[in-house]
Design a protein around this motif. Structure first.
Motif, PDB file in Angstrom:
ATOM      1  N   ASP A  33      12.197  -7.237  19.251  1.00 30.78           N
ATOM      2  CA  ASP A  33      11.343  -8.060  18.377  1.00 30.78           C
ATOM      3  C   ASP A  33      12.027  -8.667  17.262  1.00 30.78           C
ATOM      4  O   ASP A  33      11.962  -9.848  17.071  1.00 30.78           O
ATOM      5  CB  ASP A  33      10.171  -7.158  17.955  1.00 30.78           C
ATOM      6  CG  ASP A  33       9.138  -7.157  19.141  1.00 30.78           C
ATOM      7  OD1 ASP A  33       9.311  -7.664  20.197  1.00 30.78           O
ATOM      8  OD2 ASP A  33       7.935  -6.647  18.639  1.00 30.78           O
ATOM      9  N   THR A 132      -0.707   5.465  24.932  1.00 27.64           N
ATOM     10  CA  THR A 132       0.225   4.349  24.431  1.00 27.64           C
ATOM     11  C   THR A 132       1.529   4.766  24.510  1.00 27.64           C
ATOM     12  O   THR A 132       2.566   4.255  24.435  1.00 27.64           O
ATOM     13  CB  THR A 132      -0.356   3.883  22.947  1.00 27.64           C
ATOM     14  OG1 THR A 132      -1.833   3.471  23.216  1.00 27.64           O
ATOM     15  CG2 THR A 132       0.223   2.681  22.243  1.00 27.64           C
ATOM     16  N   SER A 135       3.682   4.634  27.227  1.00 27.07           N
ATOM     17  CA  SER A 135       3.611   3.345  27.876  1.00 27.07           C
ATOM     18  C   SER A 135       4.774   2.656  27.407  1.00 27.07           C
ATOM     19  O   SER A 135       5.359   1.639  27.804  1.00 27.07           O
ATOM     20  CB  SER A 135       2.399   2.670  27.852  1.00 27.07           C
ATOM     21  OG  SER A 135       2.016   1.988  26.405  1.00 27.07           O
ATOM     22  N   ILE A 136       5.369   3.098  26.105  1.00 28.11           N
ATOM     23  CA  ILE A 136       6.473   2.346  25.567  1.00 28.11           C
ATOM     24  C   ILE A 136       7.805   2.983  25.852  1.00 28.11           C
ATOM     25  O   ILE A 136       8.131   4.359  25.930  1.00 28.11           O
ATOM     26  CB  ILE A 136       6.385   2.584  23.983  1.00 28.11           C
ATOM     27  CG1 ILE A 136       4.752   2.344  23.421  1.00 28.11           C
ATOM     28  CG2 ILE A 136       7.286   1.822  23.430  1.00 28.11           C
ATOM     29  CD1 ILE A 136       4.253   0.781  23.798  1.00 28.11           C
ATOM     30  N   ASP A 137       8.513   2.000  26.326  1.00 30.44           N
ATOM     31  CA  ASP A 137       9.934   2.398  26.923  1.00 30.44           C
ATOM     32  C   ASP A 137      11.023   2.701  25.715  1.00 30.44           C
ATOM     33  O   ASP A 137      10.590   2.386  24.778  1.00 30.44           O
ATOM     34  CB  ASP A 137      10.290   1.485  28.037  1.00 30.44           C
ATOM     35  CG  ASP A 137      10.537   0.109  27.275  1.00 30.44           C
ATOM     36  OD1 ASP A 137      11.047  -0.105  25.967  1.00 30.44           O
ATOM     37  OD2 ASP A 137      10.705  -0.946  28.112  1.00 30.44           O
ATOM     38  N   ARG A 140      11.845  -0.479  23.430  1.00 34.29           N
ATOM     39  CA  ARG A 140      11.013  -0.744  22.543  1.00 34.29           C
ATOM     40  C   ARG A 140      10.714   0.223  21.596  1.00 34.29           C
ATOM     41  O   ARG A 140      10.784  -0.252  20.160  1.00 34.29           O
ATOM     42  CB  ARG A 140       9.483  -0.801  22.987  1.00 34.29           C
ATOM     43  CG  ARG A 140       8.539  -1.374  22.197  1.00 34.29           C
ATOM     44  CD  ARG A 140       8.689  -2.872  22.054  1.00 34.29           C
ATOM     45  NE  ARG A 140       7.708  -3.663  21.000  1.00 34.29           N
ATOM     46  CZ  ARG A 140       8.011  -3.739  19.914  1.00 34.29           C
ATOM     47  NH1 ARG A 140       9.172  -3.116  19.347  1.00 34.29           N
ATOM     48  NH2 ARG A 140       6.970  -4.025  19.061  1.00 34.29           N
ATOM     49  N   LEU A 250      -0.815  -2.288  19.967  1.00 33.33           N
ATOM     50  CA  LEU A 250       0.552  -1.832  20.603  1.00 33.33           C
ATOM     51  C   LEU A 250       0.140  -1.662  21.950  1.00 33.33           C
ATOM     52  O   LEU A 250       1.024  -2.432  23.033  1.00 33.33           O
ATOM     53  CB  LEU A 250       0.971  -0.642  19.866  1.00 33.33           C
ATOM     54  CG  LEU A 250       2.275  -0.334  20.547  1.00 33.33           C
ATOM     55  CD1 LEU A 250       3.327  -1.269  20.401  1.00 33.33           C
ATOM     56  CD2 LEU A 250       2.753   0.991  20.086  1.00 33.33           C
ATOM     57  N   THR A 253      -0.896  -5.544  23.403  1.00 37.19           N
ATOM     58  CA  THR A 253      -0.182  -6.588  23.277  1.00 37.19           C
ATOM     59  C   THR A 253       1.570  -6.228  23.315  1.00 37.19           C
ATOM     60  O   THR A 253       2.357  -7.314  23.371  1.00 37.19           O
ATOM     61  CB  THR A 253      -0.467  -7.351  21.979  1.00 37.19           C
ATOM     62  OG1 THR A 253       0.015  -6.498  20.779  1.00 37.19           O
ATOM     63  CG2 THR A 253      -1.804  -7.663  21.758  1.00 37.19           C
ATOM     64  N   GLY A 254       1.873  -4.858  23.248  1.00 40.25           N
ATOM     65  CA  GLY A 254       3.149  -4.635  23.003  1.00 40.25           C
ATOM     66  C   GLY A 254       3.755  -5.049  21.493  1.00 40.25           C
ATOM     67  O   GLY A 254       4.961  -4.416  21.486  1.00 40.25           O
TER      68      GLY A 254
END
Length: 338
Positions: A33, A132, A135-137, A140, A250, A253-254
């Motif tokens: 990001d 959540t 789900s976050i790799d 990220r 998060l 929308t990531g």
């Protein structure tokens, strides 16, 4: 997602030098990001740079040489013209601040968030936070951790990077966890911290003051081991502090809302981190083949019980491999001086 979506999946090869005395190695360079991610051939992150702080050391020359800060002890050489241009464009965009979203997109995003907030209220914030976090790799997570570290540095000063000190720190990390035993990276900040910090992406943050205050390298080694013994996910810790709305954002929308990460960095600098249990500490010290008794002094100084670390030291009456040589310990103590 980067500040410029056309570069989301852009990657290139580069030659990365961790410090001035090290050999260059081929790496894969990609965008987070607000970070530049340096990874090995297997995709494991080796370093994360805050893009707004990145400096080009040789403007108008080719290949381009970049550094994460003005000290320029760590460098990255890139020959790919597209990547060089992208780094400059994304960096400038971040510095100017990302453009404002359109009203339609804002309205749609608000509707999505309201729907997920309703789901969070129905299933409970803990379950939603767990979902959540799962789900976050790894990439990220690394980007989030690197961004928090950037906000920490804004308050404490930059990460300490003297070449001999970094080499000694790497040897200490290898001594404690083996060559591949720690997925992330240990960094040293120049200002005092409430205790060792763990950030998403496997970052462990310790401070120079501990090394200056204690003559035994086993104490700072104990701080690093203690950080791994907490048994909590650093991303879960962050979201627990940030609250349900940030968690929902998060997940949907990531990205995290503006202000969450600088606020979390400020929180970390003013709040004592939760200490691991004594049983977890002793198990971690045993796994690292590290005596726990020297660490009891620092634990007691932080108003935590250190008696058990002395009486139940897992390395008592055992032959102990030195944590560092005397020369390496002096180099590590001077890591902020270069």
């Amino acid at each position: 997602m980067t500040a410029l979506p056309q570069y989301d999946r852009l990657e290139s090869l580069g030659l990365w030098r961790p410090s001035r005395g090290d050999q260059r190695r081929e790496v894969i360079v990609s965008f987070g990001d607000a970070t530049l991610v340096v990874a090995d051939g297997a995709g494991r992150p080796l370093s994360h740079w805050s893009l707004p702080a990145v400096k080009r050391l040789n403007p108008d020359e080719h290949p381009a040489i970049f550094a994460p800060d003005v000290d320029a002890t760590e460098t990255l050489e890139i020959d790919d013209t597209a990547m060089i241009e992208a780094i400059g464009l994304v960096r400038d965009t971040l510095i100017r601040a990302a453009p404002r979203r359109g009203r339609l997109r804002q309205a749609l995003t608000a509707l999505v968030l309201l729907g997920v907030l309703g789901l969070g209220a129905a299933v409970g914030p803990d379950l939603l936070r767990n979902q959540t976090v799962a789900s976050i790799d790894d990439q990220r997570r690394a980007e989030i951790g690197a961004t928090v570290l950037g906000y920490l540095q804004a308050r404490t000063g930059p990460v300490c990077r003297s070449a001999p000190g970094r080499s000694a720190l790497q040897r200490l990390q290898t001594r404690l966890f083996g060559v591949d035993g720690l997925a992330g990276q240990v960094v040293v900040l120049p200002a005092a911290l409430p205790g060792p910090l763990t950030l998403p992406g496997g970052l462990i943050v310790v401070d120079r003051a501990v090394m200056a205050r204690y003559d035994d390298p086993s104490v700072i080694a104990g701080d690093i081991v203690a950080a791994t013994a907490r048994g909590t996910d650093p991303l879960d810790d962050l979201l627990h502090h940030a609250g349900l709305a940030a968690t929902v954002t998060l997940l949907s929308t990531g990205a995290l809302p503006d202000g969450v990460l600088p606020d979390y960095a400020a929180f970390l600098l003013t709040t004592d981190p939760a200490p691991p249990t004594e049983d977890a500490l002793l198990a971690a010290f045993a796994a690292a083949r590290l005596p726990s008794a020297p660490y009891a002094v620092l634990r007691s100084a932080r108003d935590q019980n250190g008696a058990t670390l002395i009486t139940n030291d897992p390395m008592q009456d055992r032959t102990i491999e030195p944590v560092l040589t005397d020369a390496e310990w002096l180099q590590l103590q001077a890591i902020c001086d270069g």
